[in-house]
Design an enzyme around this catalytic site. Structure first.
Site, PDB file in Angstrom:
ATOM      1  NE  ARG A  16      20.404  -3.684   3.319  1.00  0.00           N
ATOM      2  CZ  ARG A  16      19.410  -4.088   4.186  1.00  0.00           C
ATOM      3  NH1 ARG A  16      18.364  -3.685   4.236  1.00  0.00           N
ATOM      4  NH2 ARG A  16      19.986  -4.619   5.287  1.00  0.00           N
ATOM      5  CG  HIS A  17      23.354  -6.649   1.002  1.00  0.00           C
ATOM      6  ND1 HIS A  17      22.401  -7.426   1.582  1.00  0.00           N
ATOM      7  CD2 HIS A  17      23.703  -5.381   1.778  1.00  0.00           C
ATOM      8  CE1 HIS A  17      22.511  -6.926   2.840  1.00  0.00           C
ATOM      9  NE2 HIS A  17      23.450  -5.978   3.003  1.00  0.00           N
ATOM     10  CD  GLU A  19      16.177 -13.047   3.889  1.00  0.00           C
ATOM     11  OE1 GLU A  19      15.300 -12.697   4.641  1.00  0.00           O
ATOM     12  OE2 GLU A  19      16.326 -14.057   3.531  1.00  0.00           O
ATOM     13  CG  ASN A  23      20.044  -8.446   6.085  1.00  0.00           C
ATOM     14  OD1 ASN A  23      20.487  -8.585   4.790  1.00  0.00           O
ATOM     15  ND2 ASN A  23      20.478  -7.517   6.864  1.00  0.00           N
ATOM     16  CD  GLU A 106      26.791  -2.273   6.375  1.00  0.00           C
ATOM     17  OE1 GLU A 106      26.689  -1.205   6.366  1.00  0.00           O
ATOM     18  OE2 GLU A 106      25.650  -3.110   6.326  1.00  0.00           O
TER      19      GLU A 106
END
Length: 313
Positions: A16-17, A19, A23, A106
């Site tokens: 996952r990317h 922060e 976020n 996404e």
């Protein structure tokens, strides 16, 4: 390892990317398109650390010094930046290539997101169900499932047709840099998890790594690299964890007959043998025949009673 498995990637790794500004503060989505949301300074550091962990993992087998990596990345700025930082840990000769892949982007939540409206919408999603709820002007997780399924078909074609021109002596690793929900949907599709099981999964953290590793029999499992405690923390049920452990030594394409969601949820009432099935069918037939005879007898009795009453009036 079987010769048939030589061109299969040793690992398929989901990342996952790091922060992002969204976020940190969801108000960012009200003025910035989702695909333009950037990583924070902390997110950049997380991505660099993820690269270090990935390199250590992939290079950990001294018997396979000639390993290679192929990257797939979502086109969003935050995933592209994450991959750029991950890449700092790899030399050019180790990277076969990279492909920007729109199908692993996404989930689409709509265009500019009004903070209060989105908060209310997500409450509705929790009541409706996270998998099937479609955001106004956006997507449901089921929509993401469809495009991830298409991506997986392309992934397998790349492997089957040897499009990446893999040297059989090289240990290949696929790294997919994507998003939280997309990664969960990918695992759901790959391992044939149900909608109910998907609903129980937890989102990976920023720059978290989830590793599907090839077992001796040619099947992939999360239980080779990850502990049972990790899998439970991700939201996998005891049955799902047991399935991952079975896959460690399972042969590619092998059917796990006692897997509850493959069979038991639908056919838990079936008999164990044809003879038992025939016996039950005979008993049910005799029972139905008995009910029919009783019904006819009762009907004849009522007809006679009506005739008798008619004669007496």
């Amino acid at each position: 390892m079987s010769p048939d498995n030589k061109l299969l990637p040793k690992r398929i790794i989901l990342v996952r990317h790091g922060e992002s500004e969204g976020n940190l503060d969801t108000a960012a989505y009200t003025t910035t398109p989702d695909h333009k949301i950037q990583l924070t300074d902390s997110g950049l550091l997380q991505a660099q650390e993820a690269g270090t962990r990935l390199h250590a993992l992939i290079s950990s087998n001294p018997s396979s010094p000639e390993w290679r990596v192929y990257f797939y990345v979502s086109p969003y700025d935050r995933t592209r930046s994450t991959l750029r930082e991950i890449g700092r840990s790899f030399s050019h000769r180790r990277v076969i290539g990279v492909r920007e892949e729109c199908r692993i982007r996404e989930q689409d939540f709509g265009n500019f997101q009004v903070k209060e409206r989105m908060r209310a919408t997500k409450k509705v999603r929790e009541r409706f169900g996270r998998f099937f709820y479609r955001f106004p002007e956006g997507e449901s997780a089921a929509d993401v499932f469809d495009r991830v399924s298409s991506f997986l078909e392309s992934l397998w074609r790349d492997i089957d047709m040897n499009r990446l021109h893999i040297n059989p002596t090289h240990e290949l690793n696929f790294v997919i840099v994507s998003h939280g929900l997309t990664s969960r949907v990918f695992l759901m599709k790959w391992f044939k998890w149900t909608v109910e099981q998907f609903e129980g999964l937890n989102n990976p953290g920023n720059s978290e790594i989830r590793v599907m590793e090839l077992g001796q029999g040619g099947d992939y499992s999360l239980a080779i690299h990850h502990t049972e405690e990790e899998l439970a923390a991700w939201g996998l049920s005891p049955e799902m964890i047991a399935d991952q452990k079975w896959r460690v030594n399972a042969h590619k394409g092998e059917w796990k007959e006692d897997c509850k969601w493959y069979f038991g949820d639908f056919f838990d009432h079936l008999t164990d043998s044809d003879q038992e099935c025939e016996t039950e069918a005979t008993e049910e037939k005799e029972e139905e025949e008995g009910k029919r005879v009783n019904l006819l007898t009762s009907s004849e009795y009522n007809s006679e009673a009506e005739l008798y009453n008619g004669n007496c009036s």
